[in-house]
Design an enzyme around this catalytic site. Structure first.
Site, short mmCIF file in Angstrom:
data_model
loop_
_atom_site.label_atom_id
_atom_site.label_comp_id
_atom_site.label_asym_id
_atom_site.label_seq_id
_atom_site.Cartn_x
_atom_site.Cartn_y
_atom_site.Cartn_z
N TYR A 1 35.13 40.67 50.46
CA TYR A 1 36.11 40.77 49.38
C TYR A 1 35.77 41.97 48.51
O TYR A 1 34.61 42.16 48.14
CB TYR A 1 36.08 39.49 48.53
CG TYR A 1 37.08 39.48 47.39
CD1 TYR A 1 38.45 39.52 47.63
CD2 TYR A 1 36.66 39.40 46.07
CE1 TYR A 1 39.37 39.49 46.60
CE2 TYR A 1 37.57 39.36 45.02
CZ TYR A 1 38.92 39.41 45.29
OH TYR A 1 39.84 39.38 44.25
N ASP B 1 29.65 47.68 48.29
CA ASP B 1 30.22 46.88 47.21
C ASP B 1 29.16 45.89 46.76
O ASP B 1 28.93 44.86 47.39
CB ASP B 1 31.49 46.17 47.68
CG ASP B 1 32.13 45.35 46.56
OD1 ASP B 1 31.45 45.10 45.54
OD2 ASP B 1 33.30 44.97 46.71
N LYS C 1 30.36 41.97 37.72
CA LYS C 1 29.67 40.70 37.44
C LYS C 1 28.41 40.84 36.59
O LYS C 1 28.54 40.93 35.37
CB LYS C 1 29.47 39.96 38.77
CG LYS C 1 30.84 39.66 39.40
CD LYS C 1 30.87 38.74 40.59
CE LYS C 1 32.32 38.37 40.91
NZ LYS C 1 32.81 38.80 42.19
C1 LIG Z 1 34.12 39.54 42.52
C2 LIG Z 1 34.11 40.67 43.49
C3 LIG Z 1 34.95 41.78 43.36
C4 LIG Z 1 36.06 41.81 42.36
O1 LIG Z 1 35.61 41.78 41.05
P1 LIG Z 1 36.61 41.31 39.87
O2 LIG Z 1 35.85 41.56 38.63
O3 LIG Z 1 36.90 39.86 40.15
O4 LIG Z 1 37.83 42.13 39.99
C5 LIG Z 1 34.77 42.84 44.21
N1 LIG Z 1 33.82 42.84 45.15
C6 LIG Z 1 32.99 41.78 45.33
C7 LIG Z 1 31.93 41.85 46.37
C8 LIG Z 1 33.12 40.66 44.51
O5 LIG Z 1 32.34 39.60 44.72
#
Ligand SMILES: *Cc1c(COP(=O)(O)O)cnc(C)c1O
Length: 423
Positions: A144, A232, A260
């Site tokens: 994601y 990511d 995060k």
């Molecule tokens: C949570 C997440 C995102 C998106 O972050 P948001 O602050 O929810 O937009 C992108 N990449 C990874 C790996 C994530 O876990």
């Protein structure tokens, strides 16, 4: 507080918010029932509006690594708010946070702050395309990267929980240059590829560690065709180690996204990388990206307060907690006769209710398909332990999860698993 029950609030919410929630995975759709509405939280615990207490492994999907309402974070935010919440001019804390990130992550030279992980990933992709003059983005099934159009395909997390392959409203054109490959297999690239984006530890299809050689193989294949490699690290950054995945796996990408942890529970994201790549960004270069609230004073204050607490001892403690949680969950659930896999990487823990180790999205979907997760989730929730309400999420023990919380969790897990096994 309104004095209403979870059910009543959820009914009320559904009248004014689509599905009653502001992010789909919160809706309990894949596990059934009404979500608990949080009244307050502290450390490892949350309390719902009915006064029930839960040991919380959601922790805002990893944003709260110190646990909820950590006094240093609360004080930092309080102090920042009193000085004004947004200016439209640069602040010293933006510099301090960017320095803190670059100092910790080997190879990270320039970084730009944004307001979410979605924004970070979307902007990093645009930058990669602008810097290489190429169009194709390669992503991996079950990873994601936020909800921007080009990156939603086979996105794991809430996309998987809702039973969607991608999303309606995304045009064929928007995904025409997105290629989805299976996780843990190094794809053969061609010279149209601008960037390969990967979660170095996949944490949005449950938890799937990179197979030995996978990240190294991606680095080599990107180098062979001149594509950029983007880690990511919105989940793994400043969580699995001080320097993130580079420190743990020894593979250096060209670009990173963060989120995060670095916002300490406030809306934040960041993307960065090698100087020469990042200098394609406006105002230095032709790739445009901007944000009214980027580098927001509350978010930078909270982020700095969090990073200051994350010393070597903190990462050791987190890893020890996660290892104990993983071993204890395995014992408790297998002890009840249920099939279980509990992968862990440093401070991250996954939970697959299957007998087979999971190495990709197909495996994660097979594990989720048994329906056992929903039953164990509710059995745990009834016993005061909150996992994420979906089979595709990881568990996020924080620094506030001490021996007492772990004992209570594992005791509840044994009883919950026995109840599920008994049918
Ligand atoms: C949570 C997440 C995102 C998106 O972050 P948001 O602050 O929810 O937009 C992108 N990449 C990874 C790996 C994530 O876990």
């Amino acid at each position: 507080m309104t004095g209403e029950s979870n059910e009543a609030l959820f009914r009320r919410a559904q009248r004014v918010i689509p599905g009653g929630v502001n992010s789909p995975v919160r809706s309990f759709r894949s596990v059934g029932g009404a979500p608990y509405f949080v009244a307050r939280a502290e450390g490892a615990r949350v309390w719902d509006v009915e006064g029930r207490e839960y040991i919380d492994y959601v922790q805002s999907y990893g944003a709260s690594i110190l646990g909820h309402a950590h006094p240093k974070v609360v004080e930092a935010v309080r102090a920042a708010a009193a000085g004004g919440t947004t200016f439209g001019a640069p602040t010293a804390n933006e510099v301090l946070l960017a320095e803190a990130l670059c100092e910790r992550v080997p190879g990270l030279e320039l970084v730009r702050l944004v307001s979410s992980g979605t924004e970070a990933a979307m902007s990093a992709i645009r930058l990669a395309r602008g810097a290489t003059g190429r169009d194709t983005v390669v992503k991996f099934a079950g990873c994601y990267h936020g909800h921007s159009d080009a990156l939603l395909a086979e996105g794991g997390s809430g996309v998987a929980n809702q039973g969607l392959a991608g999303s309606a409203g995304v045009t064929a054109g928007a995904v025409a240059d997105t290629v989805v490959a299976p996780y843990n297999v190094v794809p053969e690239l061609d010279r149209d590829v601008a960037v390969v984006v990967v979660e170095p530890v996949a944490a949005n299809m449950g938890l799937v560690p990179p197979a030995p050689g996978f990240l190294e193989g991606l680095r080599a294949e990107c180098d062979r065709v001149g594509a950029l490699l983007l880690f990511d690290e919105v989940i793994t950054g400043f969580r699995i180690a001080r320097g993130g995945a580079v420190e743990v796996f020894g593979v250096r990408p060209d670009l990173w996204c963060f989120g995060k942890v670095i916002g300490g529970g406030l809306p934040v994201g960041a993307f960065g990388g090698r100087r020469e790549v990042m200098e394609h960004l406006a105002p230095l270069g032709p790739v445009y990206q901007a944000g009214t609230l980027s580098g927001n004073p509350l978010a930078t204050a909270a982020g700095l307060a969090v990073l200051a607490e994350l010393d070597a001892g903190a990462f050791e403690a987190l890893t020890a907690t996660a290892a104990r949680l993983a071993a204890g969950l395995t014992d408790a659930i297998a002890g009840a006769g249920l099939p279980v896999q509990v992968p862990s990487v440093r401070s991250l823990v996954g939970l697959f209710l299957t007998a087979d180790p999971v190495s990709d999205y197909d495996g994660a979907k097979a594990a989720a398909g048994t329906g056992l997760y929903a039953r164990l989730f509710h059995a745990l929730l009834e016993r005061g332990v909150a996992l994420a309400p979906g089979a595709y999420e990881a568990a996020f023990p924080s620094l506030a999860h001490g021996p007492t919380e772990l004992d209570r969790t594992l005791d509840a897990a044994a009883r919950a698993a026995a109840a599920v096994a008994a049918g």
